[in-house]
Design an enzyme around this catalytic site. Structure first.
Site, PDB file in Angstrom:
ATOM      1  N   HIS A 124      43.942  30.260 -32.589  1.00 40.75           N
ATOM      2  CA  HIS A 124      42.557  29.976 -32.210  1.00 40.75           C
ATOM      3  C   HIS A 124      41.936  29.088 -33.286  1.00 40.75           C
ATOM      4  O   HIS A 124      40.930  29.420 -33.901  1.00 40.75           O
ATOM      5  CB  HIS A 124      41.770  31.267 -32.010  1.00 40.75           C
ATOM      6  CG  HIS A 124      42.183  32.023 -30.793  1.00 40.75           C
ATOM      7  ND1 HIS A 124      41.700  31.724 -29.533  1.00 40.75           N
ATOM      8  CD2 HIS A 124      43.067  33.042 -30.632  1.00 40.75           C
ATOM      9  CE1 HIS A 124      42.256  32.542 -28.647  1.00 40.75           C
ATOM     10  NE2 HIS A 124      43.099  33.344 -29.288  1.00 40.75           N
ATOM     11  N   ASP A 159      50.940  38.835 -24.233  1.00 43.21           N
ATOM     12  CA  ASP A 159      49.483  38.623 -24.232  1.00 43.21           C
ATOM     13  C   ASP A 159      48.898  39.266 -22.975  1.00 43.21           C
ATOM     14  O   ASP A 159      47.995  38.724 -22.336  1.00 43.21           O
ATOM     15  CB  ASP A 159      49.155  37.130 -24.303  1.00 43.21           C
ATOM     16  CG  ASP A 159      47.712  36.858 -24.719  1.00 43.21           C
ATOM     17  OD1 ASP A 159      46.979  37.827 -25.011  1.00 43.21           O
ATOM     18  OD2 ASP A 159      47.305  35.682 -24.719  1.00 43.21           O
ATOM     19  N   GLY A 179      44.736  35.465 -21.223  1.00 42.35           N
ATOM     20  CA  GLY A 179      45.858  36.384 -21.316  1.00 42.35           C
ATOM     21  C   GLY A 179      46.765  36.213 -20.118  1.00 42.35           C
ATOM     22  O   GLY A 179      46.752  35.190 -19.428  1.00 42.35           O
ATOM     23  N   ALA A 212      40.035  32.471 -24.456  1.00 43.29           N
ATOM     24  CA  ALA A 212      39.383  33.516 -23.676  1.00 43.29           C
ATOM     25  C   ALA A 212      38.717  34.566 -24.551  1.00 43.29           C
ATOM     26  O   ALA A 212      38.298  35.619 -24.063  1.00 43.29           O
ATOM     27  CB  ALA A 212      40.399  34.183 -22.747  1.00 43.29           C
TER      28      ALA A 212
END
Length: 368
Positions: free
Chosen positions: A183, A259, A294, A131
């Site tokens: 990531h 998160d 998240g 995201a």
């Protein structure tokens, strides 16, 4: 003074906690088994190392958002946190870090303590954004130095497969910055090389990383085979309970994060996550294409979720308090013992919060 089942650094004690000037000065009582009484639980305050927002506000909105976010999370038992940035243009990151540098020097009454910053991007793989907005780029030491001059950056998420990043991991970890792999499309071998260079954790384990395959173990395989620390989102949406239990068996100091986004503590609707608009519905937060963006998790719910999947309360607490403190090298938080900060959470027997204290200050729930 209330009598509690107090989870101390050495086990359960039935008794009383005394504090002065924000620090624990004594715990009076005797060892106990909480199953033998019906008293409330007193646990160390939760420490969340991955917080993007809460109460309708996002960290990337800057100084006007920080009070709301830290007040929101304190209501749910988080007494200390890392403010977590999003991937963004350099000038936006610098603007937010400058404001956080000032905010970290104090703690407004009724707010959780901001221990520093988790820089989640921009040093990530553009092919595994999750995201994150598409402003990922290769890390340069000059840029990192500029950021370090603005705020106390404690954690940096980085993709190890990007050229030059292994060397940067070594340089920054030697300066005490916790380098996390996340990531990333990196291989198992690149993950192991990063750990050898000084990387010390993994960002939201399982999510936004190359998965485990028995012939290509990926970054996840490197974590499960070699990591001492890793963060995980236990909302039971990001990671299946069975996968959580597998990680618990493999990673000794697995710790939990939320998160959390601006949608945390708020009704369903649209909210900001960095430059993205996200939608809260059905207990989660997603981009328009359905990608998880998240969470709305709070640390008290994380505690209940861990207990729900079978962890003893003491271990669940440890993974929300002691282990994140240990990861940052903090000996005066994440545990209740003389000399530690008087950060604690009182819960009833159903594990619902009834009181929170941060650095000796009791939260007024009526006005929170």
């Amino acid at each position: 003074m209330l009598e509690d089942n107090i989870l101390t650094a050495h086990g359960w004690v039935r008794g009383y906690l005394r504090h002065e000037n924000g620090k624990v000065v004594g715990i009076e009582g005797s060892p106990c088994n909480p199953a033998d009484n019906d008293l409330p639980y007193l646990l160390p305050g939760f420490i969340d190392l991955h917080v993007h927002g809460g109460g309708g506000k996002d960290i990337m909105q800057g100084a006007q958002a920080f009070d709301t976010i830290t007040r929101t999370h304190l209501r749910f038992g988080t007494t200390a946190l890392l403010a977590t940035t999003m991937t963004a243009p350099n000038h936006d990151i610098s603007r937010v870090l400058g404001a956080l540098g000032d905010f970290c020097q104090t703690r407004p009454s009724g707010c959780a303590r901001v221990l520093g910053v988790h820089l989640e991007g921009p040093f990530i793989n553009p092919g595994k954004l999750g995201a994150q907005p598409n402003f990922a780029h290769t890390a340069l030491m000059a840029e990192v130095e500029d950021y370090l001059n603005l705020a106390p950056i404690k954690v940096i998420t980085i993709a190890p497969e990007i050229a030059g990043h292994i060397e940067l991991i070594g340089t920054l970890s030697a300066r005490g910055i916790r380098m996390q792999l996340g990531h990333t499309l990196g291989s198992y071998e690149e993950g192991v090389a990063a750990l050898d260079a000084g990387a010390s954790s993994f960002t939201h384990l399982y999510n936004a990383m190359s998965p485990l395959h028995h012939r290509e173990p990926g970054i996840l395989g490197a974590a499960l085979a070699h990591a001492r620390f890793a963060e995980l989102i236990p909302d039971l949406l990001h990671v299946h309970p069975g996968a959580i239990r597998a990680a618990l068996r493999a990673i000794p100091c697995l710790y939990c994060v939320t998160d959390s986004t601006a949608a945390t503590g708020m009704p369903d609707g649209e909210y900001q996550l960095g430059s993205h608009t996200v939608t809260k519905c059905l207990g989660g937060v997603r981009l328009a294409d359905g990608t998880l963006a998240g969470s709305t998790l709070t640390m008290d719910q994380a505690l209940r979720n861990l207990v729900k999947i079978g962890l003893p309360l003491a271990e669940a607490s440890q993974r929300l308090s002691q282990f994140p403190a240990d990861y940052l090298g903090l000996e005066d938080r994440g545990r209740l013992q003389p000399g530690s900060w008087a950060d604690c959470v009182r819960l009833d027997r159903s594990l619902n919060i009834t009181a929170v204290m941060v650095e000796g200050e009791a939260l007024d729930f009526q006005n929170a």
